[in-house]
Design an enzyme around this catalytic site. Structure first.
Site, PDB file in Angstrom:
ATOM      1  N   ARG A  44       7.992 -12.543  -7.471  1.00 56.27           N
ATOM      2  CA  ARG A  44       8.420 -11.297  -7.257  1.00 56.27           C
ATOM      3  C   ARG A  44       7.982 -10.230  -8.122  1.00 56.27           C
ATOM      4  O   ARG A  44       7.199  -9.215  -7.778  1.00 56.27           O
ATOM      5  CB  ARG A  44       9.861 -11.030  -6.871  1.00 56.27           C
ATOM      6  CG  ARG A  44      10.328 -11.665  -5.468  1.00 56.27           C
ATOM      7  CD  ARG A  44      11.743 -11.323  -5.081  1.00 56.27           C
ATOM      8  NE  ARG A  44      12.313 -11.954  -4.116  1.00 56.27           N
ATOM      9  CZ  ARG A  44      12.915 -13.092  -4.231  1.00 56.27           C
ATOM     10  NH1 ARG A  44      13.535 -13.475  -5.430  1.00 56.27           N
ATOM     11  NH2 ARG A  44      13.503 -13.716  -3.214  1.00 56.27           N
ATOM     12  N   CYS A  81      11.691 -20.049   3.610  1.00 52.58           N
ATOM     13  CA  CYS A  81      12.272 -18.638   4.041  1.00 52.58           C
ATOM     14  C   CYS A  81      12.499 -17.686   2.579  1.00 52.58           C
ATOM     15  O   CYS A  81      12.296 -18.463   1.673  1.00 52.58           O
ATOM     16  CB  CYS A  81      13.572 -18.812   4.561  1.00 52.58           C
ATOM     17  SG  CYS A  81      13.726 -19.869   5.935  1.00 52.58           S
ATOM     18  N   ASP A  82      12.204 -16.450   2.771  1.00 54.75           N
ATOM     19  CA  ASP A  82      12.524 -15.880   1.734  1.00 54.75           C
ATOM     20  C   ASP A  82      13.093 -14.292   2.032  1.00 54.75           C
ATOM     21  O   ASP A  82      12.692 -13.929   3.199  1.00 54.75           O
ATOM     22  CB  ASP A  82      11.135 -15.548   0.628  1.00 54.75           C
ATOM     23  CG  ASP A  82      11.549 -14.804  -0.564  1.00 54.75           C
ATOM     24  OD1 ASP A  82      12.488 -15.497  -1.523  1.00 54.75           O
ATOM     25  OD2 ASP A  82      11.216 -13.764  -0.871  1.00 54.75           O
ATOM     26  N   GLN A  83      13.757 -13.571   1.390  1.00 57.15           N
ATOM     27  CA  GLN A  83      14.332 -12.226   1.718  1.00 57.15           C
ATOM     28  C   GLN A  83      14.009 -11.624   0.567  1.00 57.15           C
ATOM     29  O   GLN A  83      14.375 -11.698  -0.508  1.00 57.15           O
ATOM     30  CB  GLN A  83      15.729 -12.446   2.109  1.00 57.15           C
ATOM     31  CG  GLN A  83      16.162 -10.994   2.631  1.00 57.15           C
ATOM     32  CD  GLN A  83      17.816 -11.205   2.697  1.00 57.15           C
ATOM     33  OE1 GLN A  83      18.694 -11.564   2.185  1.00 57.15           O
ATOM     34  NE2 GLN A  83      18.007 -10.953   4.293  1.00 57.15           N
ATOM     35  N   SER A 118      11.720 -13.316   5.697  1.00 56.35           N
ATOM     36  CA  SER A 118      10.434 -13.950   6.334  1.00 56.35           C
ATOM     37  C   SER A 118      10.818 -15.487   6.532  1.00 56.35           C
ATOM     38  O   SER A 118      11.280 -16.032   5.749  1.00 56.35           O
ATOM     39  CB  SER A 118       9.387 -13.960   5.262  1.00 56.35           C
ATOM     40  OG  SER A 118       8.884 -12.683   5.326  1.00 56.35           O
TER      41      SER A 118
END
Length: 205
Positions: A44, A81-83, A118
């Site tokens: 990130r 998945c990621d947030q 996502s």
């Protein structure tokens, strides 16, 4: 009830998230968990440094998680998945200390932030479907006393939460308005994912 269809493919969740496991279990999906080895915070930070938008960061990291597991499980549907939390066009992940939690929650109070969630599905190491959805969250202008009480009650349990709070575990009191799908808030666009798996014959619809 068993929602999984005998399509010859298994379903693998490439995530160590307890809440994502619970979401799939609540939908009666049969799956197994394979957690990828990935430094999400470093990714990130590096993507933010080159100007990537928070929504795109969530999509890219979800894709990397799915790909890494799919390469060793090529016959399965692998779900990554990621947030990402966005405040003032800046991406944030998880806090690394209770002090950081407090700083973030003070910074967000009385303001709007965005949760980008996502999900990407891979087969044989290649992406075959992806979806990103956003929830718009408005924080109350809570007092320092309220914040201190929340952190005293939840504290280190929040360190695995993007956004520094858990709406499903006491965090609703921090919010005055939520716009979006609750599954997106929790970290995975579940309904869209189930729709895709159903169209592929992986779950019953």
């Amino acid at each position: 009830m068993n929602r999984t269809v005998n399509s010859g493919k298994g379903i693998v969740l490439a995530s160590g998230s307890k809440i994502r496991r619970q979401m799939l279990e609540s939908a009666f999906v049969e799956f197994r968990v394979e957690v990828p080895s990935l430094d999400e915070e470093a990714l990130r930070d590096s993507m933010s440094d080159i100007g990537a938008k928070p929504r795109d960061i969530a999509n890219s990291i979800a894709d990397l998680k799915a790909r890494k597991v799919s390469l060793r499980c090529p016959e399965d549907f692998v779900i990554g998945c990621d947030q990402v939390l966005e405040v003032n066009e800046t991406a944030f992940g998880k806090a690394d200390s209770v002090q950081c939690l407090k700083k973030m929650l003070k910074m967000m109070r009385g303001r709007i932030h965005y949760l980008h969630s996502s999900v990407v599905v891979h087969e044989g190491g290649h992406p075959v479907w992806r979806h990103t959805a956003t929830a718009i969250m408005t924080m109350r202008n809570y007092s320092d006393e309220y914040l201190d009480d929340y952190l005293l009650a939840r504290g280190e349990d929040l360190l695995d939460a993007v956004g520094c709070y858990k709406i499903e575990d006491g965090g609703a009191g921090l919010l005055s308005k939520v716009e979006g799908d609750m599954f997106v808030v929790l970290g995975m666009p579940l309904l869209e994912l189930l729709g895709y798996l159903g169209r592929r014959g992986a779950v019953k619809i």
